[in-house]
Design an enzyme around this catalytic site. Structure first.
Site, PDB file in Angstrom:
ATOM      1  N   ARG A 131       0.815  -1.221   0.000  1.00 31.03           N
ATOM      2  CA  ARG A 131       0.000   0.000   0.000  1.00 31.03           C
ATOM      3  C   ARG A 131       0.846   1.267   0.000  1.00 31.03           C
ATOM      4  O   ARG A 131       0.440   2.285  -0.560  1.00 31.03           O
ATOM      5  CB  ARG A 131      -0.932   0.004   1.203  1.00 31.03           C
ATOM      6  CG  ARG A 131      -2.044  -0.998   1.027  1.00 31.03           C
ATOM      7  CD  ARG A 131      -3.008  -0.961   2.170  1.00 31.03           C
ATOM      8  NE  ARG A 131      -4.177  -1.747   1.837  1.00 31.03           N
ATOM      9  CZ  ARG A 131      -5.097  -2.106   2.718  1.00 31.03           C
ATOM     10  NH1 ARG A 131      -4.989  -1.723   3.975  1.00 31.03           N
ATOM     11  NH2 ARG A 131      -6.130  -2.819   2.337  1.00 31.03           N
ATOM     12  N   LYS A 143     -20.324 -16.153  -0.357  1.00 30.87           N
ATOM     13  CA  LYS A 143     -21.774 -16.090  -0.189  1.00 30.87           C
ATOM     14  C   LYS A 143     -22.491 -15.236  -1.218  1.00 30.87           C
ATOM     15  O   LYS A 143     -21.987 -14.208  -1.656  1.00 30.87           O
ATOM     16  CB  LYS A 143     -22.084 -15.490   1.182  1.00 30.87           C
ATOM     17  CG  LYS A 143     -21.642 -16.366   2.329  1.00 30.87           C
ATOM     18  CD  LYS A 143     -22.341 -15.870   3.569  1.00 30.87           C
ATOM     19  CE  LYS A 143     -21.613 -16.233   4.835  1.00 30.87           C
ATOM     20  NZ  LYS A 143     -21.853 -15.213   5.845  1.00 30.87           N
ATOM     21  N   GLY A 202     -11.036  -8.094  -1.969  1.00 28.88           N
ATOM     22  CA  GLY A 202      -9.839  -8.357  -1.172  1.00 28.88           C
ATOM     23  C   GLY A 202      -9.256  -9.738  -1.399  1.00 28.88           C
ATOM     24  O   GLY A 202      -8.062  -9.887  -1.671  1.00 28.88           O
ATOM     25  N   GLY A 206     -13.692  -3.433  -0.252  1.00 30.09           N
ATOM     26  CA  GLY A 206     -15.061  -2.918  -0.114  1.00 30.09           C
ATOM     27  C   GLY A 206     -15.368  -1.818  -1.118  1.00 30.09           C
ATOM     28  O   GLY A 206     -16.446  -1.787  -1.716  1.00 30.09           O
TER      29      GLY A 206
END
Ligand code: ADP
Ligand code: MG
Length: 398
Positions: free
Chosen positions: A40, A202, A355, A378
């Site tokens: 990052r 999911k 992610g 996200g």
């Protein structure tokens, strides 16, 4: 979704002699007092180097961990500043304050081409609360605001949202610009054929993403745990596989939407099953309509992988979110590897979001061969849902 206005970037503003306050995402893993993974930090280097080269006085700000609005020694940014200093080959002056007189005094002494770093933004309760007084206090430190923290741009926090009301111009850094370039273009004017690959655990985590993509894509390829709910909705037995039976009706609805919109929605024809999610366990490939009742489907099978790869090969744009299986365990990584490889070999524009998906393509060694791997889990999903991100919307328009 309406077309989003094009935002100003670092290239649109004069930086010489300006105090430049840049939000970066330096929420990196630490080991002892060293940075364990600097991906990052490296990702923000182009923006940082540019500001310094342009003669700006750079003030960096980031969060680290979850200190919950108070000072937590383990979450100080000193190690991050030291590491950045090493990467840049120049001093990065780290202070122990986020806002206030001492912070301002240090900023005042910065020379063009020099760089400093504020303390962890989340030591201040105002950060997550998107507090306007806190944002105003930050704003007084500088003349120009830069957001280069895509990973937090879906959050209405003071350093990405409220601050833009008090410090303008508010522009995008190069990392944010690249994210927008790829993800917005994909959702607003996709090259066709456009293939979306969806997987992961999911259905419930990804409902909004599936709904958005089902209206935009030409092909939807579904794998991973979420495929089980679709197979179950079609009346197949999925054994002990991960299943959200309460989402079966939604899955039916999504398949009908796809059919009506002439979108090709493909489910696995074969799957890799085992009795346990564990390394070294015996595995078997079975047709997806004959999953034994004591087994779990943990990866897409080879026929499915080949079919998906063929669709990818015939696409002009591919967006991938969600691994095809439990890729963390080698026995169930084959499907994810095959898809990663197909993306790597494809001449299509290829984008990976999420992610775990980003981690998977990195771990499998194909990262360099895709066009864009989003740095925000996200945030990238919200972009794929067609949502507007608070930290992007509030930037100055071109
Ligand atoms: P991303 O972070 O890229 O959005 P998700 O968080 O939705 O992806 O999903 C990643 C997780 O899904 C992984 O930990 C993986 O092990 C799990 N997974 C994939 N396929 C299956 C499956 N068939 N059964 C159970 N878990 C699965
Ligand atoms: Mg995930």
């Amino acid at each position: 979704m309406g077309r989003t206005k094009v935002k100003q970037t670092l290239r649109d503003v004069s930086l010489i002699n300006k105090r430049v306050l840049m939000r970066v995402d330096f929420n990196v893993p630490l080991k002892g007092d060293a940075v364990a993974d600097d991906t990052r930090i490296r990702a923000a280097l182009p923006s940082i180097r540019y500001v310094l080269a342009q003669g700006g006085k750079l003030v960096l700000m980031s969060h680290l961990g979850r200190p919950d609005g108070k000072v937590v020694e383990a979450y100080r940014l000193d190690a991050v500043a030291r590491h950045l200093s090493f990467l840049l080959g120049q001093e990065v002056l780290k202070i122990d304050d986020v806002i206030g007189e001492r912070a301002r005094a240090t900023v005042e002494q910065l020379q063009p081409g020099q760089c400093m770093m504020l303390e962890n933004l989340r030591f201040e309760p105002g950060e997550k609360a998107n507090d306007h007084h806190f944002a105003q206090a930050l704003a007084t430190l500088a003349d120009v605001y830069v957001n280069d923290a895509f990973g937090v741009s879906h959050r209405a926090h003071a350093s990405v949202a409220a601050i833009t009301q008090y410090l303008r111009p508010a522009v995008a850094g190069f990392l944010l610009e690249k994210e927008l370039l790829y993800l917005q273009a994909a959702m607003q004017s996709p090259r066709r054929p456009f293939t979306a690959i969806l997987g992961g655990s999911k259905v419930s985590d990804k409902i909004a993403v599936i709904e958005a993509l089902i209206r935009k894509a030409d092909n939807i390829l579904i794998g991973g745990g979420m495929a089980n709910t679709f197979l179950y909705a079609k009346g197949h037995n999925v054994g002990k596989s991960l299943l959200e039976a309460d989402k079966a009706q939604l899955a039916c609805h999504l398949m009908e939407v796809a059919l009506a919109a002439n979108v090709r929605l493909l489910l696995p024809q074969d799957v890799v099953v085992a009795t346990e999610v564990k390394d070294g366990v015996d595995t078997q490939v079975v047709a997806s309509d004959s999953i034994p009742s004591h087994q779990l489907a943990l990866d897409i099978g080879p026929k499915t992988a080949m079919q998906f790869a063929k669709v990818i090969d015939q696409s002009a744009l591919v967006v991938w979110n969600g691994p095809m299986g439990v890729f963390e365990i080698e026995a169930f990584a084959g499907g994810t590897r095959a898809i990663a490889q197909a993306l790597a070999q494809s001449s299509a524009r290829t984008i990976v979001g999420g992610g775990d998906s980003a981690a998977a393509i990195n771990a499998l060694g194909f990262a360099k061969q895709v066009d864009h791997i989003s740095t925000g889990g996200g945030a990238s999903l919200e972009m794929l849902e067609g949502k507007r991100l608070p930290g992007v919307e509030s930037l100055s328009d071109k």
